[in-house]
Design a protein around this motif. Structure first.
Motif, mmCIF file in Angstrom:
data_model
loop_
_atom_site.group_PDB
_atom_site.id
_atom_site.type_symbol
_atom_site.label_atom_id
_atom_site.label_comp_id
_atom_site.label_asym_id
_atom_site.label_seq_id
_atom_site.Cartn_x
_atom_site.Cartn_y
_atom_site.Cartn_z
ATOM 1 N N GLU A 36 -10.375 3.056 3.179
ATOM 2 C CA GLU A 36 -11.063 2.035 3.951
ATOM 3 C C GLU A 36 -11.004 0.700 3.218
ATOM 4 O O GLU A 36 -11.225 0.641 2.003
ATOM 5 C CB GLU A 36 -12.524 2.430 4.184
ATOM 6 C CG GLU A 36 -12.709 3.650 5.054
ATOM 7 C CD GLU A 36 -12.279 3.415 6.500
ATOM 8 O OE1 GLU A 36 -12.287 2.236 6.923
ATOM 9 O OE2 GLU A 36 -11.932 4.388 7.186
ATOM 10 N N THR A 37 -10.704 -0.348 3.981
ATOM 11 C CA THR A 37 -10.673 -1.676 3.365
ATOM 12 C C THR A 37 -12.074 -2.190 3.101
ATOM 13 O O THR A 37 -12.372 -2.728 2.034
ATOM 14 C CB THR A 37 -9.924 -2.664 4.273
ATOM 15 O OG1 THR A 37 -8.640 -2.150 4.584
ATOM 16 C CG2 THR A 37 -9.786 -4.016 3.591
ATOM 17 N N VAL A 38 -12.957 -2.015 4.069
ATOM 18 C CA VAL A 38 -14.344 -2.469 3.960
ATOM 19 C C VAL A 38 -15.263 -1.281 4.199
ATOM 20 O O VAL A 38 -15.038 -0.493 5.126
ATOM 21 C CB VAL A 38 -14.646 -3.593 4.970
ATOM 22 C CG1 VAL A 38 -16.100 -4.045 4.863
ATOM 23 C CG2 VAL A 38 -13.717 -4.790 4.746
ATOM 24 N N SER A 43 -17.717 -4.355 -0.830
ATOM 25 C CA SER A 43 -16.333 -3.868 -0.799
ATOM 26 C C SER A 43 -15.472 -4.568 -1.847
ATOM 27 O O SER A 43 -14.595 -3.945 -2.454
ATOM 28 C CB SER A 43 -15.737 -4.069 0.600
ATOM 29 O OG SER A 43 -16.489 -3.361 1.570
ATOM 30 N N LEU A 44 -15.711 -5.859 -2.074
ATOM 31 C CA LEU A 44 -14.919 -6.587 -3.068
ATOM 32 C C LEU A 44 -15.170 -6.077 -4.484
ATOM 33 O O LEU A 44 -14.351 -6.292 -5.382
ATOM 34 C CB LEU A 44 -15.237 -8.080 -3.006
ATOM 35 C CG LEU A 44 -14.670 -8.840 -1.807
ATOM 36 C CD1 LEU A 44 -15.209 -10.262 -1.766
ATOM 37 C CD2 LEU A 44 -13.160 -8.856 -1.836
ATOM 38 N N THR A 81 -10.750 -1.231 -4.296
ATOM 39 C CA THR A 81 -9.562 -1.888 -4.863
ATOM 40 C C THR A 81 -8.706 -2.527 -3.789
ATOM 41 O O THR A 81 -8.169 -3.627 -3.968
ATOM 42 C CB THR A 81 -8.735 -0.867 -5.656
ATOM 43 O OG1 THR A 81 -9.557 -0.260 -6.647
ATOM 44 C CG2 THR A 81 -7.550 -1.545 -6.328
ATOM 45 N N LEU A 82 -8.567 -1.860 -2.654
ATOM 46 C CA LEU A 82 -7.734 -2.387 -1.573
ATOM 47 C C LEU A 82 -8.289 -3.703 -1.038
ATOM 48 O O LEU A 82 -7.538 -4.633 -0.735
ATOM 49 C CB LEU A 82 -7.621 -1.361 -0.452
ATOM 50 C CG LEU A 82 -6.785 -1.775 0.761
ATOM 51 C CD1 LEU A 82 -5.353 -2.094 0.343
ATOM 52 C CD2 LEU A 82 -6.814 -0.690 1.836
ATOM 53 N N CYS A 83 -9.599 -3.802 -0.934
ATOM 54 C CA CYS A 83 -10.220 -5.037 -0.441
ATOM 55 C C CYS A 83 -9.926 -6.195 -1.386
ATOM 56 O O CYS A 83 -9.619 -7.302 -0.945
ATOM 57 C CB CYS A 83 -11.729 -4.823 -0.287
ATOM 58 S SG CYS A 83 -12.588 -6.201 0.497
ATOM 59 N N ARG A 84 -10.016 -5.959 -2.690
ATOM 60 C CA ARG A 84 -9.704 -7.015 -3.660
ATOM 61 C C ARG A 84 -8.231 -7.411 -3.597
ATOM 62 O O ARG A 84 -7.882 -8.583 -3.756
ATOM 63 C CB ARG A 84 -10.057 -6.542 -5.075
ATOM 64 C CG ARG A 84 -11.541 -6.394 -5.328
ATOM 65 C CD ARG A 84 -11.836 -6.335 -6.822
ATOM 66 N NE ARG A 84 -11.194 -5.193 -7.453
ATOM 67 C CZ ARG A 84 -11.726 -3.985 -7.550
ATOM 68 N NH1 ARG A 84 -12.932 -3.759 -7.020
ATOM 69 N NH2 ARG A 84 -11.094 -3.010 -8.171
#
Length: 414
Positions: A313-315, A373-374, A378-381
């Motif tokens: 999941e991104t967020v 999420s940030l 990791t994906l979100c960052r």
């Protein structure tokens, strides 16, 4: 390190990252010297200021710095007062410089030239002193609206500058009362900053007290014209003082002057967040590397970024934020404890208190999802880092294409 070489950073930025038709000389050198920013080269400083303020904006969006730290770090080289003879450096570089200079002047017992030499030994202190004095005059000329009062202010300023030019200021003025004058002026600036019309009488009293300090406590030689004007007025001086017009006319200089006179934080503490400090140091140090000059955006090769991911999941979803693990700790609670200063900055940015109902609004919940999420995904960052490329290229394109008028327009809107 940042404070000591900040005056060279705009020159390094313009030499390496701002496109130019000039051919860069090749060669290796153990030391790099770049053109330092001077009052007659504010355009170069403005180019770097665009980037610097954009970086601060991104830090504020991420919650790495507070509103106060952002204000202390903003760089406006020539939008506040084009008539100034000095570069208006970020306030954190000038912090405590004016109070130190005031204490130095109040205790100094030698010649004017010796005092000025000591002040000029620190370039930031010199800039702070000149800026405070010029802004001080500008505010007084705006606040004081009566004809008699304007003549009184004009005579005093003329006397001060005349003695400064002749090098006899310390001989004709008692500097021991300078801190008292400064304290009253700080109170005046604070009231003008808040633009509270109910404080009009207090503003009048402060102006009268400041006049009394200058004429009775500081001036050694009495000026007959000042005494005659005070007696012939037939009314209370400064009763027509306008305490709201300065804030409407130039709010930023008043707020900036208040910071220069009151902030005593060390430049080493701005920014205090370790991640923000790491990014700034990495970027500023990289400007002094041996690198080819950046091309114009229109001549750059296009590129794409591909980030592989699988079942991630991104967020975070809303249900994930408060879901407790086997130890009874949720993701939100854990990240708040790991990043306490960034959590406080986030709550300040969305204008919420700890138990405020505003945190339940759709917009603030979305902001909360991004904040968590940030720091937890990791994906979100990674995606955020990719999108920073767009902001950087957009700013680079502006610096490539905007003329001087365009830069001023953009600069004033930031």
């Amino acid at each position: 390190m940042l404070r000591s070489r900040f005056h060279s950073i705009p020159g390094a930025f313009n030499a390496n990252l701002v496109p130019s038709d000039k051919i860069k000389k090749k060669g290796f050198s153990l030391s790099k010297h770049f053109v330092e920013v001077t009052p007659d080269k504010r355009t170069e400083a403005a180019k770097f200021a665009q980037l610097w303020n954009e970086v601060l904006c991104s830090f504020r969006e991420e919650g790495l710095i507070s509103d106060r730290k952002a204000i202390l770090s903003n760089f406006f080289p020539y939008s506040l007062d084009p008539s100034l003879r000095v570069v208006q450096w970020p306030p954190f570089l000038l912090a405590s410089k004016t109070p130190v200079a005031l204490d130095m002047a109040a205790q100094f017992q030698y010649k004017d030239a010796d005092l000025w030499k000591r002040i000029c030994a620190d370039e930031y202190m010199k800039c702070a002193v000149i800026e405070c004095y010029e802004t001080f005059k500008r505010i007084l000329n705006t606040v004081v609206v009566g004809e008699t009062e304007q003549r009184i202010i004009g005579i005093i300023i003329k006397e001060v500058e005349s003695n400064i030019s002749r090098g006899t200021f310390l001989n004709n003025f008692k500097m021991s009362s300078l801190p008292t004058l400064c304290d009253k002026f700080v109170k005046l600036i604070e009231m003008l900053k808040n633009a509270d019309e109910s404080k009009h009488n207090t503003v009048v009293l402060l102006l009268q007290d400041m006049l009394e300090v200058v004429t009775r406590d500081m001036m050694i030689n009495e000026i007959r014209e000042l005494a005659e004007l005070g007696q012939d007025s037939g009314r209370q001086l400064f009763e027509k003082a306008n305490d709201s017009k300065p804030t409407i006319a130039f709010p930023l200089p008043i707020k900036r002057l208040y910071l220069l006179l009151t902030v005593k934080e060390s430049a080493m503490d701005v920014p205090s967040n370790l991640e923000a400090r790491r990014r700034i140091m990495f970027f500023t140090n990289s400007l002094f590397m041996d690198m080819p000059r950046a091309p114009r955006v229109c001549k750059m090769l296009s590129f794409s970024v591909m980030t592989p991911y699988y079942s991630e999941e991104t967020v975070y979803a809303k249900s994930d934020l408060d879901m407790e693990n086997e130890d009874g700790i949720s993701i939100k609670f854990y990240l708040r404890k790991i990043f306490p200063d960034e959590w406080e900055n986030f709550m300040e940015r969305i204008n919420c208190k700890e138990d405020s109902e505003n945190l339940d609004s759709d917009e603030n919940i979305l902001q909360l999802h991004h904040w968590v999420s940030l720091r937890g995904q990791t994906l979100c960052r990674t995606i955020r880092g990719m999108m920073y490329y767009r902001r950087a290229l957009k700013l680079q394109a502006f610096l490539d294409l905007a003329n001087e008028k365009g830069k001023n327009k953009y600069f004033n809107n930031t």
